[in-house]
Motif scaffolding. Structure first.
Motif, short mmCIF file in Angstrom:
data_model
loop_
_atom_site.label_atom_id
_atom_site.label_comp_id
_atom_site.label_asym_id
_atom_site.label_seq_id
_atom_site.Cartn_x
_atom_site.Cartn_y
_atom_site.Cartn_z
N SER A 1 61.49 26.92 34.59
CA SER A 1 62.50 27.33 33.62
C SER A 1 61.85 27.91 32.38
N HIS A 2 60.81 27.25 31.87
CA HIS A 2 60.10 27.76 30.69
C HIS A 2 59.43 29.10 30.99
N ALA A 3 58.86 29.22 32.18
CA ALA A 3 58.23 30.49 32.57
C ALA A 3 59.25 31.62 32.60
N ILE A 4 60.43 31.34 33.13
CA ILE A 4 61.50 32.36 33.22
C ILE A 4 61.98 32.74 31.83
N ASN A 5 62.14 31.75 30.95
CA ASN A 5 62.56 32.06 29.58
C ASN A 5 61.56 32.99 28.90
N LEU A 6 60.28 32.72 29.09
CA LEU A 6 59.26 33.56 28.47
C LEU A 6 59.25 34.95 29.08
N LEU A 7 59.37 35.05 30.39
CA LEU A 7 59.41 36.37 31.04
C LEU A 7 60.60 37.20 30.54
N SER A 8 61.70 36.53 30.21
CA SER A 8 62.88 37.24 29.72
C SER A 8 62.64 37.90 28.37
N ASN A 9 61.65 37.40 27.62
CA ASN A 9 61.32 38.00 26.32
C ASN A 9 60.42 39.22 26.44
N LEU A 10 59.74 39.38 27.57
CA LEU A 10 58.73 40.43 27.70
C LEU A 10 59.38 41.76 28.10
N PRO A 11 58.76 42.88 27.76
CA PRO A 11 59.32 44.19 28.14
C PRO A 11 59.42 44.32 29.66
N VAL A 12 60.46 45.01 30.12
CA VAL A 12 60.65 45.17 31.57
C VAL A 12 59.51 45.96 32.20
N SER A 13 58.78 46.70 31.38
CA SER A 13 57.66 47.48 31.92
C SER A 13 56.54 46.58 32.42
N CYS A 14 56.57 45.29 32.04
CA CYS A 14 55.53 44.35 32.49
C CYS A 14 55.88 43.68 33.82
N LEU A 15 57.12 43.81 34.25
CA LEU A 15 57.58 43.03 35.41
C LEU A 15 56.95 43.48 36.72
N ASP A 16 56.37 44.69 36.75
CA ASP A 16 55.70 45.12 37.98
C ASP A 16 54.52 44.22 38.31
N VAL A 17 53.97 43.53 37.28
CA VAL A 17 52.85 42.61 37.50
C VAL A 17 53.26 41.49 38.46
N LEU A 18 54.54 41.12 38.44
CA LEU A 18 55.01 40.03 39.30
C LEU A 18 54.87 40.34 40.78
N ILE A 19 54.94 41.62 41.15
CA ILE A 19 54.94 41.98 42.57
C ILE A 19 53.72 42.82 42.97
N ASP A 20 52.91 43.18 41.99
CA ASP A 20 51.78 44.08 42.27
C ASP A 20 50.53 43.29 42.64
N VAL A 21 50.64 42.48 43.67
CA VAL A 21 49.51 41.72 44.21
C VAL A 21 49.52 41.90 45.73
N PRO A 22 48.38 41.73 46.38
CA PRO A 22 48.33 41.95 47.83
C PRO A 22 49.31 41.08 48.60
N VAL A 23 49.87 41.64 49.66
CA VAL A 23 50.80 40.92 50.52
C VAL A 23 50.03 40.22 51.62
N GLN A 24 50.36 38.95 51.83
CA GLN A 24 49.73 38.21 52.91
C GLN A 24 50.17 38.81 54.25
N GLY A 25 49.22 39.22 55.07
CA GLY A 25 49.55 39.81 56.36
C GLY A 25 49.65 41.32 56.32
N GLY A 26 49.57 41.92 55.13
CA GLY A 26 49.54 43.36 55.02
C GLY A 26 50.83 44.07 55.33
N GLN A 27 51.99 43.40 55.22
CA GLN A 27 53.26 44.05 55.51
C GLN A 27 53.62 45.02 54.38
N ASP A 28 54.15 46.18 54.79
CA ASP A 28 54.48 47.22 53.82
C ASP A 28 55.98 47.46 53.73
N GLU A 29 56.78 46.45 54.01
CA GLU A 29 58.23 46.64 54.05
C GLU A 29 58.77 47.08 52.70
N TYR A 30 58.18 46.58 51.62
CA TYR A 30 58.64 46.94 50.27
C TYR A 30 57.53 47.67 49.53
#
Length: 538
Positions: free
Chosen positions: A283-312
């Protein structure tokens, strides 16, 4: 216990008797949080007497006992006059090794080898937390004597030091940043506390970097975060939340904010000792993320995928699934305060979906999969979609708007798509607020990929009631057996009733203007209609 006898004892220099008497008082009142108003004067004098004793050169055992008594008394905001003064605050700051703002770290690090002296520091910090929280005068003095500077020096020097010293230093920093906007500004601009607290989180959560904004994933077999580390992390997160409440784009720099986002991703993937503590941390992590610019949110998903799937597009959706699970858990919590507990995660998921195409695509597959069941109203059922549609008519305006906006963004702000999943009745509030009662789209531009309807939906579409959003059972026609004269009579009676209610101003007929907003019927009818309105296909 008679306070007069304690006051008399405090006037003596007998350290052992003072300590013994106060120890007895502390034992009797340790769990006392409400006090008799009749004893305010005596308790206020006791506060002053304790400060006098703390100014003497007594040993650490007597000092910590005095501070424990003062901590109990500081729960009553009506007796804090003597403590909220400059002299009183300087006494406590000195015992907490914060006075002057420069000696916090080094002095403490050399002295806390002795357990009794560390206890003095901890009790003084606890007193400062209570006094600052309960006294506006103490908050002003705390700003004047630069307690925040001393706290930052402490955290710089003892980042991996003893638990309670770090915990209550962070808690006091949180209180000062929450209650004093001027201190909050100084912490950000002069003391660079955003970077400092980020480093505290890195150390506390044992973050190991394997990329610019990529932390090493936690070992599935690893033990949960230790309880003490989790407590310190929560206080650091709360303080960071305060410091990032205002615009963060200029002062902290893109790198710093993206670093925080990466640490929040790491925290969201961790577990603590209990399920409730894990939920609190997330909950605290989500509250803090809500304060940050949306331009930073790509960091949440820009990490390697386990198994190398490219669906997204090769983006890792693990943390997005954690956020969705957290959202559903908060929705299911009985008697919960949705405004505080649910709207932050809804807002975060909405903004992430609005500006990150892959996040929106993934969430839509989980929340709004292709429609197959069209015989049940959209708000009835146990799926995430059903739960969110129910929230669209919640009594709390903030909750209702958040849920509706989230679903609207998942539908790429296309009114026709939204109505397909929710029905007109549930979506009416959003459409009125957005001026979209006549259909159309929102202002955000989305990709051109189209949704495909299931065969079940295509075959049932002509029979779906657009208001309720489902196929209704055939109802008997109430005028089927009436003659034309009876139908005309009933119609006229209905017109007369509406006219009467309107003239008595019990109702006001409304119409939809060309811009999609509501207006009085006579005003809406004065506007020429257009045949050029078009609707988007799914």
């Amino acid at each position: 216990m008679d306070l007069n006898s304690i006051l008399l004892q405090l006037e003596t220099d007998n350290e052992e008797d003072i300590e013994s008497l106060l120890h007895q008082y502390n034992g009797e009142n340790n769990l006392t949080f409400t006090f008799d108003p009749k004893g305010e004067d005596l308790r206020s004098r006791l506060c002053q007497g304790l400060l006098t004793v703390l100014g003497r050169q007594f040993g650490p055992r007597c000092q910590s006992t005095c501070l424990e008594t003062l901590r109990i008394l500081s729960r009553d905001k009506r007796v804090l006059g003597p403590v909220g003064t400059r002299e009183g605050m300087l006494v406590l700051a000195g015992l907490a090794r914060l006075r002057g703002g420069t000696e916090g770290g080094d002095s403490l690090q050399g002295e806390v080898q002795i357990e009794e002296k560390e206890r003095v520091v901890v009790e003084a910090l606890k007193c400062l937390c209570n006094v600052v929280f309960n006294s506006a005068a103490a908050q002003q003095v705390g700003a004047d004597v630069q307690l925040a500077r001393g706290l930052c020096a402490r955290l710089h020097a003892t980042r991996t030091g003893r638990h309670e010293v770090g915990l209550f230093s962070l808690r006091l920093l949180f209180l000062l940043s929450a209650l004093r906007p001027d201190v909050r500004g100084a912490l950000r601009r002069e003391l660079r506390a955003v970077g400092l607290l980020t480093e505290v989180l890195e150390c506390t959560l044992d973050v190991r970097w394997v990329g610019p904004y990529e932390a090493a994933p936690p070992d599935p077999q690893a033990l949960p975060i230790p309880a003490e580390d989790n407590e310190r992390a929560m206080e650091a997160l709360k303080a960071l939340f305060n410091l990032t409440l205002s615009d963060t784009s200029d002062e902290d720099g893109d790198h710093q904010l993206r670093l925080i986002t990466a640490i929040m991703r790491h925290l969201l993937m961790l577990k603590t000792q209990t399920e409730d503590k894990t939920e609190e941390a997330h909950s605290h992590a989500i509250n803090l993320l809500s304060n940050l610019p949306v331009s930073c949110l790509d960091v949440l998903i820009d990490v390697p995928v386990q198994g190398g799937q490219d669906e997204y597009s090769g983006k890792n959706m693990d943390v997005v699934q954690v956020l969705l699970d957290f959202m559903e858990k908060r929705i299911d919590k009985q008697g919960a305060n949705y405004k505080e507990g649910l709207t932050p995660v809804l807002s975060l998921l909405t903004e992430g979906s609005r500006y990150q195409r892959e996040i929106r695509r993934y969430i839509k597959t989980q929340v709004l999969p292709p429609l197959k069941e069209v015989k049940v109203r959209p708000e009835i059922g146990s799926t995430v979609r059903n739960k969110l549609v129910r929230l669209m008519t919640h009594v709390d305006m903030g909750v209702k708007q958040s849920a509706a906006e989230f679903l609207f963004v998942l539908c790429k702000e296309n009114v026709n798509n939204l109505l397909k999943y929710t029905g007109y009745g549930n979506a009416a509030g959003l459409l009125v607020a957005r001026g979209l009662l006549a259909g159309g789209r929102g202002e955000t531009k989305y990709s051109d990929d189209e949704d495909s309807d299931t065969e079940e939906y295509k075959s049932a579409k002509p029979f779906i009631n657009p208001i309720t959003g489902h196929v209704e059972e055939p109802m008997p026609n109430p005028i089927e057996e009436m003659t034309e004269e009876q139908k005309e009579y009933e119609a006229q009676e209905l017109v007369n009733m509406f006219d009467k209610l309107s003239r008595q101003q019990l109702i006001r007929p409304m119409g939809v203007k060309r811009d999609g907003s509501l207006a009085p019927l006579e005003e809406a009818l004065r506007q020429p209609t257009t045949d050029s309105c078009s609707s988007d296909s799914d």
